[in-house]
Design an enzyme around this catalytic site. Structure first.
Site, PDB file in Angstrom:
ATOM      1  N   HIS A  81       0.852  -1.198   0.000  1.00 35.17           N
ATOM      2  CA  HIS A  81       0.000   0.000   0.000  1.00 35.17           C
ATOM      3  C   HIS A  81       0.876   1.232   0.000  1.00 35.17           C
ATOM      4  O   HIS A  81       1.174   1.775   1.046  1.00 35.17           O
ATOM      5  CB  HIS A  81      -0.907  -0.025   1.234  1.00 35.17           C
ATOM      6  CG  HIS A  81      -1.995   1.011   1.208  1.00 35.17           C
ATOM      7  ND1 HIS A  81      -1.819   2.273   1.707  1.00 35.17           N
ATOM      8  CD2 HIS A  81      -3.264   0.952   0.763  1.00 35.17           C
ATOM      9  CE1 HIS A  81      -2.941   2.964   1.580  1.00 35.17           C
ATOM     10  NE2 HIS A  81      -3.836   2.169   1.006  1.00 35.17           N
TER      11      HIS A  81
ATOM     12  N   VAL B 291       2.612   3.838   2.130  1.00 33.32           N
ATOM     13  CA  VAL B 291       1.899   4.669   3.096  1.00 33.32           C
ATOM     14  C   VAL B 291       0.993   3.753   3.925  1.00 33.32           C
ATOM     15  O   VAL B 291       0.462   2.764   3.422  1.00 33.32           O
ATOM     16  CB  VAL B 291       1.090   5.787   2.392  1.00 33.32           C
ATOM     17  CG1 VAL B 291       0.021   5.219   1.486  1.00 33.32           C
ATOM     18  CG2 VAL B 291       0.519   6.768   3.372  1.00 33.32           C
TER      19      VAL B 291
ATOM     20  N   GLY C  22      -5.169   4.355   5.931  1.00 32.27           N
ATOM     21  CA  GLY C  22      -5.921   5.113   6.932  1.00 32.27           C
ATOM     22  C   GLY C  22      -6.862   4.247   7.741  1.00 32.27           C
ATOM     23  O   GLY C  22      -7.086   4.494   8.925  1.00 32.27           O
ATOM     24  N   CYS C  23      -7.393   3.187   7.117  1.00 30.90           N
ATOM     25  CA  CYS C  23      -8.312   2.307   7.839  1.00 30.90           C
ATOM     26  C   CYS C  23      -7.635   1.634   9.029  1.00 30.90           C
ATOM     27  O   CYS C  23      -8.286   1.309  10.020  1.00 30.90           O
ATOM     28  CB  CYS C  23      -8.939   1.281   6.908  1.00 30.90           C
ATOM     29  SG  CYS C  23      -7.746   0.193   6.102  1.00 30.90           S
TER      30      CYS C  23
ATOM     31  N   ASP D 157      -8.892   1.515  12.800  1.00 31.02           N
ATOM     32  CA  ASP D 157      -8.950   0.255  13.543  1.00 31.02           C
ATOM     33  C   ASP D 157      -8.219   0.382  14.876  1.00 31.02           C
ATOM     34  O   ASP D 157      -8.672  -0.154  15.891  1.00 31.02           O
ATOM     35  CB  ASP D 157      -8.370  -0.888  12.711  1.00 31.02           C
ATOM     36  CG  ASP D 157      -8.783  -2.234  13.275  1.00 31.02           C
ATOM     37  OD1 ASP D 157      -7.959  -2.896  13.932  1.00 31.02           O
ATOM     38  OD2 ASP D 157      -9.953  -2.621  13.074  1.00 31.02           O
TER      39      ASP D 157
END
Length: 163
Positions: free
Chosen positions: A66, A72, A75-76, A80
């Site tokens: 990713h 990077v 964002g998830c 989490d």
């Protein structure tokens, strides 16, 4: 109060809060190294606050995929982590059941976490805790890098279920 890395790892093994109660993910999905502060008072809403940290390792699995050539942190995974922290808060509060993320209100990303980030911090501000009909926590949280808020989430919800 705080929790060391050893205690966080024990939470991912499942027995820290008692068998069948709140448990953190293990290994690759564990997004917390240490909880530096946890309290049932204070925070933006006066109902509790939790501060935590994660050391960013350039070899974390997600950097390799990713994105290829442009690594990077997704964002998830920051969101989490905030759910994981709310689960810690509920388990620390003595509420029974297995934690499950149940939703989030709004999420805003204003920055990115790169492999050389070093460390990120989390802040979780408890809004409400319900004990019935099932234990449920609602909180707002942020992910911080170098003193800047880079992810924000409102109305994070975690429930504790008994199977």
């Amino acid at each position: 109060m705080q929790f060391s890395n050893e205690q966080i790892l024990a939470m991912s093994d499942g027995a820290f809060f008692g068998q069948g109660n709140a448990q953190l993910p293990s290994s690759l999905m564990l997004m917390v190294d240490k909880v530096s502060h946890i309290s049932s008072s204070g925070g933006r809403f006066g109902k509790g606050r939790l501060d935590a940290e994660l050391k960013i390792n350039p070899d974390h699995w997600f950097f390799g995929c990713h994105f290829k050539g442009d690594p990077v942190m997704p964002g998830c995974l920051g969101v989490d982590a905030l759910w994981q922290l709310l689960g810690i808060f509920l388990g620390w509060s003595g509420l029974p059941g297995k934690g499950r993320a149940l939703g989030v209100g709004k999420v805003k990303f204003t920055g990115q976490i790169y492999p050389d980030a070093g460390e990120i911090q989390y802040q979780l501000h408890i809004k409400r805790v319900f004990t019935k009909p099932m234990p449920l926590g609602i909180a707002d949280g942020v992910v911080i890098h170098d003193g800047n808020i880079i992810y924000q989430a409102t109305d994070l919800k975690v429930g504790l279920i008994n199977e």
